[in-house]
Scaffold this motif. Structure first.
Motif, PDB file in Angstrom:
ATOM      1  N   VAL A 284       0.878  -1.181   0.000  1.00 30.42           N
ATOM      2  CA  VAL A 284       0.000   0.000   0.000  1.00 30.42           C
ATOM      3  C   VAL A 284       0.909   1.222   0.000  1.00 30.42           C
ATOM      4  N   ARG A 285       0.958   1.913  -1.139  1.00 32.98           N
ATOM      5  CA  ARG A 285       1.889   3.028  -1.282  1.00 32.98           C
ATOM      6  C   ARG A 285       1.313   4.358  -0.832  1.00 32.98           C
ATOM      7  N   GLY A 286      -0.003   4.468  -0.818  1.00 32.39           N
ATOM      8  CA  GLY A 286      -0.587   5.732  -0.394  1.00 32.39           C
ATOM      9  C   GLY A 286      -2.099   5.665  -0.361  1.00 32.39           C
ATOM     10  N   ILE A 287      -2.678   6.568   0.421  1.00 31.50           N
ATOM     11  CA  ILE A 287      -4.134   6.689   0.496  1.00 31.50           C
ATOM     12  C   ILE A 287      -4.476   8.171   0.428  1.00 31.50           C
ATOM     13  N   LYS A 288      -5.455   8.477  -0.402  1.00 32.65           N
ATOM     14  CA  LYS A 288      -5.883   9.864  -0.564  1.00 32.65           C
ATOM     15  C   LYS A 288      -7.375   9.958  -0.261  1.00 32.65           C
ATOM     16  N   THR A 289      -7.743  10.889   0.607  1.00 34.44           N
ATOM     17  CA  THR A 289      -9.156  11.150   0.873  1.00 34.44           C
ATOM     18  C   THR A 289      -9.679  12.023  -0.260  1.00 34.44           C
ATOM     19  N   VAL A 290     -10.696  11.526  -0.974  1.00 39.38           N
ATOM     20  CA  VAL A 290     -11.244  12.265  -2.110  1.00 39.38           C
ATOM     21  C   VAL A 290     -12.577  12.933  -1.770  1.00 39.38           C
ATOM     22  N   GLU A 291     -13.182  12.520  -0.653  1.00 39.88           N
ATOM     23  CA  GLU A 291     -14.432  13.141  -0.214  1.00 39.88           C
ATOM     24  C   GLU A 291     -14.578  12.925   1.287  1.00 39.88           C
ATOM     25  N   GLU A 292     -15.009  13.966   1.976  1.00 43.50           N
ATOM     26  CA  GLU A 292     -15.286  13.859   3.403  1.00 43.50           C
ATOM     27  C   GLU A 292     -16.372  14.864   3.746  1.00 43.50           C
ATOM     28  N   LYS A 293     -17.388  14.378   4.447  1.00 46.82           N
ATOM     29  CA  LYS A 293     -18.462  15.278   4.863  1.00 46.82           C
ATOM     30  C   LYS A 293     -19.096  14.757   6.141  1.00 46.82           C
ATOM     31  N   LYS A 294     -19.642  15.695   6.901  1.00 50.39           N
ATOM     32  CA  LYS A 294     -20.281  15.347   8.164  1.00 50.39           C
ATOM     33  C   LYS A 294     -21.742  15.745   8.094  1.00 50.39           C
ATOM     34  N   ASP A 295     -22.610  14.808   8.451  1.00 46.77           N
ATOM     35  CA  ASP A 295     -24.040  15.097   8.541  1.00 46.77           C
ATOM     36  C   ASP A 295     -24.270  15.844   9.854  1.00 46.77           C
ATOM     37  N   ASN A 296     -24.732  17.073   9.766  1.00 50.18           N
ATOM     38  CA  ASN A 296     -24.901  17.908  10.961  1.00 50.18           C
ATOM     39  C   ASN A 296     -25.990  17.403  11.903  1.00 50.18           C
ATOM     40  N   VAL A 297     -26.941  16.645  11.395  1.00 46.98           N
ATOM     41  CA  VAL A 297     -28.012  16.125  12.243  1.00 46.98           C
ATOM     42  C   VAL A 297     -27.562  14.866  12.978  1.00 46.98           C
ATOM     43  N   SER A 298     -27.069  13.877  12.238  1.00 45.99           N
ATOM     44  CA  SER A 298     -26.684  12.602  12.849  1.00 45.99           C
ATOM     45  C   SER A 298     -25.270  12.622  13.428  1.00 45.99           C
ATOM     46  N   GLY A 299     -24.435  13.505  12.911  1.00 45.02           N
ATOM     47  CA  GLY A 299     -23.038  13.542  13.334  1.00 45.02           C
ATOM     48  C   GLY A 299     -22.165  12.522  12.621  1.00 45.02           C
ATOM     49  N   ILE A 300     -22.729  11.755  11.701  1.00 48.74           N
ATOM     50  CA  ILE A 300     -21.982  10.720  10.987  1.00 48.74           C
ATOM     51  C   ILE A 300     -21.010  11.373   9.999  1.00 48.74           C
ATOM     52  N   ILE A 301     -19.761  10.906  10.051  1.00 47.37           N
ATOM     53  CA  ILE A 301     -18.732  11.394   9.134  1.00 47.37           C
ATOM     54  C   ILE A 301     -18.556  10.361   8.024  1.00 47.37           C
ATOM     55  N   TYR A 302     -18.759  10.816   6.796  1.00 52.37           N
ATOM     56  CA  TYR A 302     -18.583   9.969   5.615  1.00 52.37           C
ATOM     57  C   TYR A 302     -17.236  10.305   4.981  1.00 52.37           C
ATOM     58  N   ARG A 303     -16.484   9.264   4.611  1.00 54.80           N
ATOM     59  CA  ARG A 303     -15.217   9.455   3.906  1.00 54.80           C
ATOM     60  C   ARG A 303     -15.146   8.503   2.721  1.00 54.80           C
ATOM     61  N   LYS A 304     -14.595   9.015   1.649  1.00 53.43           N
ATOM     62  CA  LYS A 304     -14.255   8.154   0.505  1.00 53.43           C
ATOM     63  C   LYS A 304     -12.762   8.345   0.265  1.00 53.43           C
ATOM     64  N   ARG A 305     -12.058   7.205   0.282  1.00 50.62           N
ATOM     65  CA  ARG A 305     -10.609   7.241   0.111  1.00 50.62           C
ATOM     66  C   ARG A 305     -10.202   6.282  -1.000  1.00 50.62           C
ATOM     67  N   ILE A 306      -9.113   6.627  -1.679  1.00 56.87           N
ATOM     68  CA  ILE A 306      -8.561   5.780  -2.738  1.00 56.87           C
ATOM     69  C   ILE A 306      -7.155   5.377  -2.328  1.00 56.87           C
ATOM     70  N   ALA A 307      -6.909   4.079  -2.320  1.00 59.97           N
ATOM     71  CA  ALA A 307      -5.578   3.550  -2.001  1.00 59.97           C
ATOM     72  C   ALA A 307      -4.877   3.164  -3.299  1.00 59.97           C
ATOM     73  N   THR A 308      -3.601   3.504  -3.381  1.00 56.10           N
ATOM     74  CA  THR A 308      -2.763   3.079  -4.494  1.00 56.10           C
ATOM     75  C   THR A 308      -1.887   1.944  -3.986  1.00 56.10           C
ATOM     76  N   CYS A 309      -2.020   0.789  -4.631  1.00 53.46           N
ATOM     77  CA  CYS A 309      -1.328  -0.422  -4.178  1.00 53.46           C
ATOM     78  C   CYS A 309      -0.484  -0.996  -5.309  1.00 53.46           C
ATOM     79  N   ASN A 310       0.528  -1.763  -4.933  1.00 48.57           N
ATOM     80  CA  ASN A 310       1.307  -2.498  -5.919  1.00 48.57           C
ATOM     81  C   ASN A 310       0.464  -3.645  -6.469  1.00 48.57           C
ATOM     82  N   ASN A 311       0.680  -3.969  -7.724  1.00 45.71           N
ATOM     83  CA  ASN A 311       0.062  -5.146  -8.321  1.00 45.71           C
ATOM     84  C   ASN A 311       0.819  -6.369  -7.807  1.00 45.71           C
ATOM     85  N   VAL A 312       0.131  -7.213  -7.058  1.00 49.11           N
ATOM     86  CA  VAL A 312       0.772  -8.381  -6.448  1.00 49.11           C
ATOM     87  C   VAL A 312       0.499  -9.677  -7.214  1.00 49.11           C
ATOM     88  N   LEU A 313      -0.105  -9.565  -8.387  1.00 45.98           N
ATOM     89  CA  LEU A 313      -0.357 -10.778  -9.169  1.00 45.98           C
ATOM     90  C   LEU A 313       0.957 -11.439  -9.557  1.00 45.98           C
TER      91      LEU A 313
END
Length: 176
Positions: free
Chosen positions: A34-63
């Protein structure tokens, strides 16, 4: 054919610590693929307090090289998407991960959750199930599935070991 893997782990650390380590464990020298992870989206629902994140990991091809002979499999980078929903009030984090590379040939996905242990609020329960379905490489489907099953099993064990190592390094021996 669908290959599935399931795991359950009890971390003897509080929920907030375990979630923090999960969200910040990569990149680490403990996992060279796993060479890196980048958060591409993050938001918090002000009512529920739930934090949503979308992240993309760049990994080596291990095939292995034999599977890379299928030309479309011979790429350097493999991309994984992780979506998470952190509910601090309920002390749960649900995660859905999937491979973004080779989607026309295989479906690789995981569903995970961290939650406070009902029996001991200082511990955190981790549940994960994953599946792989290979459909687009003809007679090699089964070979890819066998590799995926072995890779999943090793990957789950390694990920849990990395979490335990980092938790212990940062917070010391687990609490009782």
């Amino acid at each position: 054919m669908v290959i599935t893997v399931e795991t359950r782990k009890m971390y003897r650390y509080p929920f907030e610590r375990v979630v923090d380590i999960h969200l910040n464990k990569y990149p680490t020298p403990l996992e060279e693929h796993v060479r890196g992870i980048k958060t591409v989206e993050e938001k918090k629902d002000n009512v529920s307090g739930i934090i949503y994140r979308k992240r993309i990991a760049t990994c080596n091809n291990v095939l292995p090289s034999i599977l890379r002979k299928v030309l479309v499999m011979n790429v350097d980078d493999v991309y994984m998407e992780e979506e998470s929903w952190l509910d601090g009030k309920r002390r749960t984090m649900n995660i859905r991960s999937r491979c973004l590379t080779w989607t026309q040939y295989a479906t690789l996905q995981e569903v995970s959750s961290f939650r406070e242990c009902a029996a001991n609020p200082n511990w955190t329960e981790f549940l994960q199930s994953g599946s792989v379905t290979v459909t687009g490489v003809g007679r090699l489907n089964r070979l890819f599935e066998l590799f995926a099953q072995s890779f999943f099993n090793r990957g789950v064990k390694k990920s849990v070991a990395i979490m335990e190592t980092i938790l212990e390094q940062r917070y010391g021996c687990p609490c009782s």
